[in-house]
Design a protein around this motif. Structure first.
Motif, PDB file in Angstrom:
ATOM      1  N   ARG A 286      11.408  14.418  -0.372  1.00  0.00           N
ATOM      2  CA  ARG A 286      10.373  14.933   0.517  1.00  0.00           C
ATOM      3  C   ARG A 286       8.953  14.499   0.165  1.00  0.00           C
ATOM      4  N   GLU A 287       8.778  13.792  -0.935  1.00  0.00           N
ATOM      5  CA  GLU A 287       7.436  13.358  -1.339  1.00  0.00           C
ATOM      6  C   GLU A 287       7.307  11.853  -1.256  1.00  0.00           C
ATOM      7  N   GLY A 288       6.077  11.401  -1.117  1.00  0.00           N
ATOM      8  CA  GLY A 288       5.787   9.972  -1.052  1.00  0.00           C
ATOM      9  C   GLY A 288       5.336   9.585   0.342  1.00  0.00           C
ATOM     10  N   GLY A 289       5.154   8.309   0.532  1.00  0.00           N
ATOM     11  CA  GLY A 289       4.728   7.842   1.845  1.00  0.00           C
ATOM     12  C   GLY A 289       3.231   7.711   1.942  1.00  0.00           C
ATOM     13  N   ASP A 290       2.688   8.173   3.041  1.00  0.00           N
ATOM     14  CA  ASP A 290       1.289   7.980   3.397  1.00  0.00           C
ATOM     15  C   ASP A 290       0.332   8.669   2.419  1.00  0.00           C
ATOM     16  N   ALA A 291      -0.430   7.876   1.687  1.00  0.00           N
ATOM     17  CA  ALA A 291      -1.391   8.421   0.723  1.00  0.00           C
ATOM     18  C   ALA A 291      -2.501   9.202   1.416  1.00  0.00           C
ATOM     19  N   ALA A 292      -2.819   8.859   2.658  1.00  0.00           N
ATOM     20  CA  ALA A 292      -3.916   9.528   3.369  1.00  0.00           C
ATOM     21  C   ALA A 292      -3.654  11.024   3.521  1.00  0.00           C
TER      22      ALA A 292
END
Length: 163
Positions: free
Chosen positions: A39-45
Motif C-alpha cells: 500500500r505504500e510507494g508511488g507518487d512522491a507528490a
C-alpha cells in the motif's frame, strides 16, 4: 536538547521532528513489511503534500529516529506520527494518538521501539494528554505482543471504512 531533538534512552539514537528531506526514508520504513509493501510507494507528490499538512499543524509531530553511532549509514532507524486530539469525553481530556510506528529491520529487537513509545508518552504528557491510544492491524500479532509488553491494552474494537 529541544523537544524536537532528544536522545532515546540508551539506544544510541535521537528522535527529532521530520523534515521534507526525510520523507523518502519514512516511506521506505512504511514499505518495509508485508502490509506496507502493498500500500505504500508511488507518487512522491502525495507524500510531500501530506508532509506539509502534517508539519503545518501544531497538534502533529512526525518523528524520525536516527542512529548516532559512528558506523550509521544515514538511513532512518524509525518513525512515528503523534497527534494531540482534544475531546470532551473523559472530562475534556486530550488524547495522544500514535500512528505509523516503524523500526528499521536492522534496529529491531534492541529496545528502540520501547524507547520510542516512552518518548511518545512523555511528549503527550508534556502537551497535556491524559490518555495515549494507537491502532494496529489485526494481522500484526507480533506488534500486539509488543504493545501489550509496554502496558497497552486491547480495550476497544476499531472500525474503518474507506472513503
Amino acid at each position: 536538547m529541544p523537544d524536537s531533538q532528544q536522545r532515546l534512552g540508551e539506544s544510541g539514537c535521537i528522535v527529532r521532528r521530520a523534515t521534507l528531506e526525510d520523507v523518502p526514508g519514512i516511506v521506505e520504513l512504511l514499505r518495509d513489511d508485508t502490509l506496507g509493501s502493498t500500500r505504500e510507494g508511488g507518487d512522491a507528490a502525495g507524500y510531500e503534500r501530506a508532509f506539509r499538512e502534517i508539519d503545518g499543524d501544531p497538534r502533529q509531530f512526525l518523528a524520525v529516529v536516527e542512529s548516532t553511532a559512528e558506523n550509521a549509514d544515514g538511513a532512518l532507524a524509525g518513525t512515528m506520527q503523534l497527534t494531540l486530539i482534544p475531546g470532551l469525553s473523559r472530562g475534556g481530556a486530550t488524547r495522544l494518538q500514535i500512528e505509523a510506528v516503524r523500526v528499521a529491520a536492522g534496529h529491531r529487537g534492541a529496545g528502540l521501539g520501547g524507547s520510542m513509545l516512552a518518548w511518545a508518552e512523555q511528549h503527550g504528557h508534556r502537551h497535556g494528554a491524559k490518555l495515549v491510544q494507537l491502532t494496529t492491524d489485526k494481522s500484526r500479532a507480533e506488534a500486539h505482543r509488543f504493545y501489550e509488553r509496554h502496558g497497552y491494552t486491547a480495550s476497544h474494537e476499531g472500525f474503518k471504512k474507506p472513503l
